[in-house]
Design an enzyme around this catalytic site. Structure first.
Site, mmCIF file in Angstrom:
data_model
loop_
_atom_site.group_PDB
_atom_site.id
_atom_site.type_symbol
_atom_site.label_atom_id
_atom_site.label_comp_id
_atom_site.label_asym_id
_atom_site.label_seq_id
_atom_site.Cartn_x
_atom_site.Cartn_y
_atom_site.Cartn_z
ATOM 1 N N HIS A 147 -47.505 2.687 -24.259
ATOM 2 C CA HIS A 147 -46.435 2.146 -23.418
ATOM 3 C C HIS A 147 -45.229 3.066 -23.359
ATOM 4 C CE1 HIS A 147 -44.075 0.900 -26.988
ATOM 5 N NE2 HIS A 147 -45.262 0.658 -27.522
ATOM 6 N N ASP A 148 -44.638 3.139 -22.186
ATOM 7 C CA ASP A 148 -43.359 3.820 -21.952
ATOM 8 C C ASP A 148 -43.423 5.327 -22.128
ATOM 9 O OD1 ASP A 148 -41.728 1.304 -21.579
ATOM 10 O OD2 ASP A 148 -42.395 0.990 -23.642
ATOM 11 N N GLY A 196 -45.997 5.208 -28.428
ATOM 12 C CA GLY A 196 -45.076 4.752 -27.402
ATOM 13 C C GLY A 196 -43.859 5.641 -27.241
#
Length: 256
Positions: A119-120, A137
């Site tokens: 994520h991200d 992440g």
């Protein structure tokens, strides 16, 4: 062509000349650009945008919710640029609200088998991630960077433009642009001279980068001392400015 065994949500937007292979699943709120090829047994979950001309091979899974215990089901996205190649068993997860809600890949990236992008993460253009590369992440990978196989990169780490990370490395601090980093706890091994030459960097620029590298990492100076010396002794070509700017902006510390 969309194979009759595939499942495509009526809320997905499919561009011209897109091919979707057998047993693939395309969820709602997915946009697939024209000319993209999706092989069999691919899963693309909601809130994914894929640019034109991409190739996504079998068993890739894109857009699953993040592996983050703080995630509360909020809307977030995966955005993939044009002409990206995603090989077998690659996984790419959606963003989280604290990280800006977007996981993003630039154009012309090449993700080899079993790559994981958490994520991200923000991956620049023309990036190569070799087999079993694992991004935690909130990682940023600069343009034209190459990451070798079996590499694990710690969350919030940045890898600079044109950097090369050798295979089976563990990266826990930022890797500056234009360098080679490798090792069980990655350390620097000089400039990525072969890669820079392949990308057409001039001898003048290579010389300036070499001087910058030596002053920063070989003379035992503090950062402020090194930067002052670089300004006094090195031609301030854009690449040198980028190098210095990357170092100054580091919050995790810099690989040395």
């Amino acid at each position: 062509m969309i194979h009759p065994t595939s499942i495509v949500s009526p809320d997905a937007t499919i561009g011209e000349n897109v091919e979707i292979g057998a047993y693939s699943i395309i969820g709602p709120h997915v946009t697939i650009g024209k000319g993209t090829w999706i092989g069999p047994h691919v899963v693309i979950d909601p809130f994914v945008t894929i640019g034109p001309g991409c190739k996504i091979f079998q068993f890739a899974a894109i857009g699953a919710i993040p592996q983050d215990l703080k995630f509360g089901g909020e809307k977030s996205w995966v955005k993939i640029g044009a002409n990206v190649t995603i090989r077998e068993f690659v996984t790419i997860h959606r963003g989280t609200e604290p990280g800006g809600s977007v996981t993003e890949l630039g154009e012309h990236c090449f993700l080899m088998a079993y790559t994981h992008i958490a994520h991200d993460c923000h991956v620049g253009k023309m990036v190569v991630l070799a087999n079993n590369t694992t991004l935690a992440g909130h990682i940023t990978i600069g343009n034209f960077a190459t990451v070798g196989g079996l590499v694990a990169i710690h969350q919030f780490v940045r890898v600079g433009d044109y950097a090369f990370v050798g295979g089976k490395s563990a990266v826990v601090k930022d890797v500056p642009p234009y360098v080679i980093a490798a090792g069980d706890r990655a350390v620097l091994h000089g400039l990525n001279r072969v890669g820079l030459k392949r990308h057409g960097f001039s001898d003048q620029t290579l010389s300036a980068l070499k001087k910058t590298y030596r002053i920063l990492f070989r003379y035992g100076l503090t950062l402020n001392e090194a930067i002052s010396r670089i300004h006094a002794e090195v031609e301030m070509v854009p690449e040198v400015k980028n190098f210095i700017g990357f170092i100054k902006a580091s919050s995790r510390g810099v690989t040395r």
